[in-house]
Scaffold this motif. Structure first.
Motif, PDB file in Angstrom:
ATOM      1  N   ARG A 393       0.907  -1.140   0.190  1.00 13.30           N
ATOM      2  CA  ARG A 393       0.219   0.003  -0.026  1.00 13.30           C
ATOM      3  C   ARG A 393       1.037   1.254  -0.039  1.00 13.30           C
ATOM      4  NH1 ARG A 393      -2.520   0.365   6.215  1.00 13.30           N
ATOM      5  NH2 ARG A 393      -0.727   0.422   7.185  1.00 13.30           N
ATOM      6  N   HIS A 394       0.393   2.106  -0.502  1.00 11.07           N
ATOM      7  CA  HIS A 394       0.795   3.702  -0.652  1.00 11.07           C
ATOM      8  C   HIS A 394       0.561   4.338   0.809  1.00 11.07           C
ATOM      9  CE1 HIS A 394       0.696   3.238  -4.957  1.00 11.07           C
ATOM     10  NE2 HIS A 394       1.526   3.864  -4.878  1.00 11.07           N
ATOM     11  N   LEU A 395       1.783   4.933   1.241  1.00 11.96           N
ATOM     12  CA  LEU A 395       2.000   5.808   2.556  1.00 11.96           C
ATOM     13  C   LEU A 395       1.184   7.105   2.360  1.00 11.96           C
ATOM     14  CD1 LEU A 395       4.783   4.430   4.293  1.00 11.96           C
ATOM     15  CD2 LEU A 395       2.474   3.703   4.639  1.00 11.96           C
ATOM     16  N   GLY A 396       0.007   7.169   2.229  1.00 17.43           N
ATOM     17  CA  GLY A 396      -0.663   8.366   1.632  1.00 17.43           C
ATOM     18  C   GLY A 396      -1.737   8.130   0.583  1.00 17.43           C
ATOM     19  N   ASP A 397      -2.022   9.341  -0.087  1.00 12.04           N
ATOM     20  CA  ASP A 397      -2.807   9.089  -1.243  1.00 12.04           C
ATOM     21  C   ASP A 397      -1.945   8.593  -2.369  1.00 12.04           C
ATOM     22  OD1 ASP A 397      -5.321  10.122  -2.697  1.00 12.04           O
ATOM     23  OD2 ASP A 397      -3.702  10.803  -3.946  1.00 12.04           O
ATOM     24  N   SER A 400       0.084  11.013  -4.633  1.00 17.86           N
ATOM     25  CA  SER A 400       0.803  12.031  -4.241  1.00 17.86           C
ATOM     26  C   SER A 400       1.880  11.535  -3.163  1.00 17.86           C
ATOM     27  CB  SER A 400       0.294  13.279  -3.448  1.00 17.86           C
ATOM     28  OG  SER A 400      -0.679  12.623  -2.382  1.00 17.86           O
ATOM     29  N   ALA A 401       1.585  10.209  -2.726  1.00 19.65           N
ATOM     30  CA  ALA A 401       2.412   9.289  -1.684  1.00 19.65           C
ATOM     31  C   ALA A 401       3.879   9.270  -2.247  1.00 19.65           C
ATOM     32  CB  ALA A 401       1.788   7.903  -1.646  1.00 19.65           C
ATOM     33  N   LYS A 402       4.915   9.377  -1.358  1.00 25.06           N
ATOM     34  CA  LYS A 402       6.339   9.334  -1.710  1.00 25.06           C
ATOM     35  C   LYS A 402       6.935   7.991  -1.333  1.00 25.06           C
ATOM     36  CE  LYS A 402       6.553  13.544  -2.997  1.00 25.06           C
ATOM     37  NZ  LYS A 402       6.769  13.886  -4.430  1.00 25.06           N
ATOM     38  N   GLU A 403       5.907   7.084  -0.586  1.00 24.47           N
ATOM     39  CA  GLU A 403       6.554   5.964  -0.351  1.00 24.47           C
ATOM     40  C   GLU A 403       5.456   4.656  -0.280  1.00 24.47           C
ATOM     41  OE1 GLU A 403      10.383   5.451   2.773  1.00 24.47           O
ATOM     42  OE2 GLU A 403       8.329   6.362   3.685  1.00 24.47           O
ATOM     43  N   ARG A 418       9.920  -0.334   3.646  1.00 21.80           N
ATOM     44  CA  ARG A 418       9.261   0.683   2.846  1.00 21.80           C
ATOM     45  C   ARG A 418      10.146   0.874   1.647  1.00 21.80           C
ATOM     46  NH1 ARG A 418       7.280   5.405   7.031  1.00 21.80           N
ATOM     47  NH2 ARG A 418       6.046   4.189   8.538  1.00 21.80           N
ATOM     48  N   GLU A 437      -6.306  -0.844  -3.509  1.00 15.15           N
ATOM     49  CA  GLU A 437      -5.798   0.426  -4.138  1.00 15.15           C
ATOM     50  C   GLU A 437      -6.410   0.299  -5.841  1.00 15.15           C
ATOM     51  OE1 GLU A 437      -2.590   2.435  -1.222  1.00 15.15           O
ATOM     52  OE2 GLU A 437      -2.044   1.308  -3.211  1.00 15.15           O
ATOM     53  N   GLY A 603       0.001   4.636  -9.061  1.00 17.84           N
ATOM     54  CA  GLY A 603       1.048   5.383  -8.001  1.00 17.84           C
ATOM     55  C   GLY A 603       2.342   5.043  -8.360  1.00 17.84           C
TER      56      GLY A 603
END
Length: 636
Positions: A393-397, A400-403, A418, A437, A603
């Motif tokens: 899963r993305h850590l955030g949206d 826009s997630a960076k990780e 990560r 997602e 993403g």
């Protein structure tokens, strides 16, 4: 049949004398043992017991509890790859070439060995090492290798033109051996092995000879009705146009919509019993019999009965990848003693030189992999085996997630790492269980990839005199438990030497595809998968012993005396599903292919593997890895 096979099998480097009833249990308990050397494990391999427990719990929605929280290992990577098969290893290779050798990469794989279906089986008998393939067989493809796939093969140092140097095609014919057909009593009324009386150097597996001598013996001995035997000869040698008045395009359109079985009985007018004779011929390529393979695919695949139709050379709409013949592709062929496991080993050597000693294609064949060097903290690239990914899963949206967080189970512990990017180089059918997602459309497309179940077994014999006496080096057994029995290809590379005399030990490759005729191809694959998960090693072993004893009775084969070891490579999720004009309307009509929808990146996550091409070949795995890496390279 009830006598134990007296043999010495090497488990975790320690020789122990065991009986046949203990073989599967012994190797199963050693799967995760510290210091284990996976290629030498015998018994049930492939997807062995215990390797799919977490995955099935995810499938059944019983894995995650409300309070489950992975333990963060504190590790951060530029790229995490889920799946250590050839596609996953190729993705690491491509990413490191693009991002530099210091890029931090982690490969997670559910099995205790890398390579995925490119499985290596090692055997030791009287101090001699013999190698077999437990999955991907060779560098081959119906279509020419792409420039990208060829560049990888070249960079690994593989010269496909060396086949003429390393493979002795004259060995078995020099002993009067060739292909044979085994008629079993359950299907044909009697047990009879019918060898080709005049074997040729390059005779195709399963094909009877076409000489006058062959047909004389066939008509005298084959346990088939007289009319069926005449029909089989007519199917091979006849030149009648069974579709007069139609253009080649119209003929192909009709052939794409009927099974080869129906073509033989309804169009050619053959006795229905000929279906039993041809039934399993396409198993090795399509994973189903002629009841679920189109007549157009049978024509392209090279099965007989189309000589008089004047179909030309161009494939028609709806033809399978496997049935498109190409002269350039046919020449691009190479077989290592362990199949394409050597490609996986060469890729690992590129990524982790200390793990696979040596520096040439020849020496990789006999090199002993150092599994302790695969997952060292000091390495920029790491391969972590026995690790089942449970969530990505993305850590955030997503946008826009960076990780990305990747949670996995290893040694019973739920952990997480990560990464800036992630490539899912695992089976498409598993991906919907790893992430929430995805759009419903993409989830449906991923789930449609019904992998083809298959079993590749390697049987170690103390000698092959029974095969010599019976006059065969390969056996087509259309009604038996296993449909193909073949002596190991006589390949010698570097320090590895093939068996050259019947008195020497040898490996025999045995193939089984669990089909359920009468169902659609996808439903046959699903039913076959359930069947394989429920089949024990002891069942495989007993059926193989029985089949060998009966098929090679004329050679005096004794399973308790002659078999030294058995390794069953069970793949309930085997080949990538290739589209079928009989059951996939979009394929026949030129509609959108599910694999194209399924492989779209989302993403920081991209998707690879041969499923992404719906094409069950190594070059597809490499090409899709390249695409997946490029899907991610533009992300900041």
């Amino acid at each position: 049949m009830d006598r134990p096979i007296q043999r010495r099998d090497f488990l975790n480097g320690v020789a122990v004398a065991i009986g046949s009833s203990l073989l599967g249990a012994k190797s199963a308990t050693g799967q995760s043992s510290a210091g284990a050397y996976p290629p030498a494990l015998t018994g049930m391999r492939g997807l062995y017991p215990g390797s799919f427990t977490t995955a099935h719990s995810l499938r059944d929605h019983t894995f995650w509890k409300n309070d489950d929280k992975p333990s963060d290992t504190g590790e951060r990577y530029d790229l995490v790859i889920v799946g250590g098969g050839i596609s996953g290893l190729s993705a690491a290779y491509f990413y490191r070439k693009a991002a530099g050798k210091n890029a931090r990469i982690l490969i997670l794989d559910v099995l205790d060995d890398f390579g995925g279906h490119a499985k290596r089986n090692e055997f030791d008998i009287n101090g001699r090492k013999l190698l077999g393939y437990g999955g991907t067989y060779a560098i081959e493809s119906p279509s020419p290798y792409s420039p990208i796939a060829k560049s990888v093969i070249d960079d690994l140092g593989i010269d496909v033109t060396a086949t003429a140097r390393v493979l002795d095609r004259k060995l078995y014919p020099s002993f009067g051996m060739g292909p044979g057909v085994f008629f079993d009593k359950e299907t044909f009324g009697t047990d009879l092995l019918l060898p080709d009386p005049k074997p040729e150097k390059d005779a195709d597996f399963g094909d009877p000879g076409t000489s006058e001598t062959h047909w004389k013996v066939f008509h005298e001995q084959a346990p088939l009705p007289a009319g069926a035997k005449q029909d089989i000869q007519r199917i091979y040698e006849g030149t009648k146009d069974y579709m007069p008045g139609l253009s080649p395009a119209e003929k192909k359109a009709r052939l794409a919509r009927m099974t080869y079985a129906k073509y033989l009985t309804d169009v050619v007018g053959a006795d229905p019993s000929v279906v039993k004779y041809f039934q399993t011929r396409p198993h090795a390529y399509f994973g189903v019999g002629i009841d679920a393979v189109s007549a157009q695919d049978a024509w392209g695949f090279g099965l007989p009965g189309f000589q008089g139709l004047d179909l030309g050379t161009e494939p028609g709409p709806g033809i399978s990848h496997d049935s498109i013949q190409n002269e350039e592709a046919e020449k691009y062929w190479f077989h290592f003693p362990d199949g394409n496991a050597s490609i996986a080993r060469l890729l690992v050597r590129k990524l982790l030189p200390a793990a696979i000693p040596g520096n040439s294609v020849d020496d990789v064949v006999t090199a002993r992999a150092d599994y302790a060097r695969l997952d060292e903290a000091a390495s920029s690239t790491r391969i972590r085996l026995n690790s089942t990914v449970a969530r990505v899963r993305h850590l955030g949206d997503v946008d826009s997630a960076k990780e990305v967080e990747v949670a996995y189970v290893k040694d019973g512990k739920l952990q997480s790492v990560r990464a800036g990017r992630c490539i899912l180089a695992c089976w498409h059918s598993m991906i919907p269980y790893l992430t929430n997602e995805l759009s419903e459309r993409q989830r449906t497309a991923l789930a449609s990839a019904a992998k083809v179940p298959i079993v590749y077994t390697n049987v170690l014999l103390k000698n092959w005199t029974a095969f010599q006496k019976a006059g065969v080096n390969s056996i087509y057994a259309p009604g038996s438990y296993c449909e193909a029995i073949q002596l190991d290809l006589p390949v010698s590379m570097g320090d590895y030497k093939c068996s050259r005399t019947p008195e020497e030990p040898i490996l025999v490759h045995v193939m089984k595809t669990p089909c359920h005729p009468g169902l659609s191809a996808r439903d046959q694959h699903r039913a076959g998968r359930v069947e394989l998960y429920g089949t024990t090693f002891e069942t495989f072993e007993r059926n193989i012993r029985d089949e060998f004893a009966r098929a090679l009775a004329s050679g005096g084969f004794d399973p308790a005396r002659d078999i030294a070891a058995i390794t069953v490579n069970r793949w309930p999720h085997g080949y990538a599903y290739e589209y079928n004009s009989l059951f996939d309307p979009f394929w026949l009509e030129g509609g959108e292919q599910p694999c194209v929808v399924a492989r779209q990146p989302f993403g920081r996550i991209a998707i690879a593997n041969s499923d992404a091409a719906a094409y069950a070949y190594t070059d597809a795995a490499i090409d899709e890895a390249y695409r997946a890496v490029n899907d991610l390279l533009g992300i900041a």
